[in-house]
Design an enzyme around this catalytic site. Structure first.
Site, PDB file in Angstrom:
ATOM      1  N   ASP A   1       0.874  -1.175   0.000  1.00 26.13           N
ATOM      2  CA  ASP A   1       0.000   0.000   0.000  1.00 26.13           C
ATOM      3  C   ASP A   1       0.908   1.220   0.000  1.00 26.13           C
ATOM      4  O   ASP A   1       1.673   1.434   0.953  1.00 26.13           O
ATOM      5  CB  ASP A   1      -0.894   0.024   1.242  1.00 26.13           C
ATOM      6  CG  ASP A   1      -1.984  -1.038   1.186  1.00 26.13           C
ATOM      7  OD1 ASP A   1      -2.349  -1.448   0.068  1.00 26.13           O
ATOM      8  OD2 ASP A   1      -2.465  -1.465   2.252  1.00 26.13           O
TER       9      ASP A   1
ATOM     10  N   ASP B   1     -13.618  -3.527  -1.715  1.00 21.38           N
ATOM     11  CA  ASP B   1     -13.460  -3.265  -0.285  1.00 21.38           C
ATOM     12  C   ASP B   1     -14.845  -3.383   0.348  1.00 21.38           C
ATOM     13  O   ASP B   1     -15.744  -2.595   0.028  1.00 21.38           O
ATOM     14  CB  ASP B   1     -12.885  -1.865  -0.044  1.00 21.38           C
ATOM     15  CG  ASP B   1     -11.482  -1.718  -0.616  1.00 21.38           C
ATOM     16  OD1 ASP B   1     -10.790  -2.744  -0.739  1.00 21.38           O
ATOM     17  OD2 ASP B   1     -11.084  -0.581  -0.934  1.00 21.38           O
TER      18      ASP B   1
END
Length: 273
Positions: free
Chosen positions: A12, A131
């Site tokens: 990330d 998500d």
């Protein structure tokens, strides 16, 4: 032929650095993206995922030079996501060295991007990132248009809502229905992240992963919650995932990729060692 399961470290990235948080907030620095990518390649990772997690919310393009530099240093399949909005963006990232692209926000806003991208570059290049966050309901009478599942651990009912903009914006979409839709549009894989378990290191949301794996025909990458090799074993055995993505346990040297693979193999899971 038995297909091997995959172990995938996730980078990330924001402002060129790898970060890791808990439930998409409280981000802490975890190192240099290019160096970590090279390290995981050498450790035996099956693939690498690189997500520019603030590109969509900041309404900017992904850091192309960082993608190019990372791609030059690794020799395993490399998936890149964050801020991709068009087929032109997909082409640019694939040319920069990525093998696949991951699309989340743009897929929800303009689903035809998946269809056009898969037609032009092949479905194997298109990964849809979802998500998902649990939404608990008091009774089955409260809702009739969502995929509601009973959770054994607490005897409650829930469905999963899709979030975009790096977990900042709820959409009202049912995650399972959305997964089925992107499969029809031509997505080759689903990168499925539990927002509830992300960074908590208490295990994946196995009900979520299993629900996707049982309903969809394309590969499911479990994400969000890995804190030990056993959690990854559970993602494969109980969640029926095709791949397991993890960050914290690798970034902070709690376990090596080789250790995780050995434990998976001991548990009867086919692995490429």
């Amino acid at each position: 032929m038995v297909l091997t399961k995959r172990i995938i470290p996730c980078l990330d990235v924001t402002d060129g650095r790898v970060v890791k948080g808990v439930q998409f907030v409280e981000l802490k620095d975890a190192g240099d993206a290019v160096e970590l990518g090279k390290y995981y390649d050498e450790q035996g990772a099956d693939e690498l995922v690189f997500l520019d997690i603030t590109a969509s919310s900041d309404k900017r393009k992904i850091l192309i030079d960082l993608v190019e530099r990372t791609g030059e240093e690794i020799f395993i399949p490399f998936t890149v996501g964050g801020g991709l909005r068009s087929v032109k963006d997909i082409k640019e990232i694939l040319r920069a060295g990525a093998d696949k692209v991951s699309i989340n926000t743009a897929a929800v806003k303009t689903p035809e991007v998946i269809h056009k991208g898969s037609k032009q570059f092949g479905s194997q290049c298109l990964v849809t990132a979802i998500d998902a966050k649990r939404v608990y309901i008091e009774s089955l009478d409260d809702i009739d248009d969502k995929n509601v599942i009973k959770i054994p651990e607490n005897n409650k009912y829930c469905w999963w809502e899709v979030y975009i903009h790096g977990g900042r914006t709820p959409t009202g979409l049912d995650a399972i229905d959305w997964g089925l839709q992107v499969q029809k549009l031509g997505s080759g894989e689903i990168l499925l992240t539990s927002m509830d378990m992300d960074g908590v290191k208490e295990g994946y949301d196995l009900e979520l992963t299993k629900a996707f794996s049982e309903r969809l025909d394309i590969p499911i990458i479990a994400s969000g919650g890995a804190g030990s090799p056993q959690h990854i074993v559970d993602a494969f055995k109980i969640g029926k995932a095709d791949a397991a993505l993890a960050a914290s346990i690798f970034h902070y040297d709690e376990f090596s990729i080789h250790q995780v693979k050995e434990i998976c193999k001991e548990n009867g899971i086919p692995m490429r060692l």
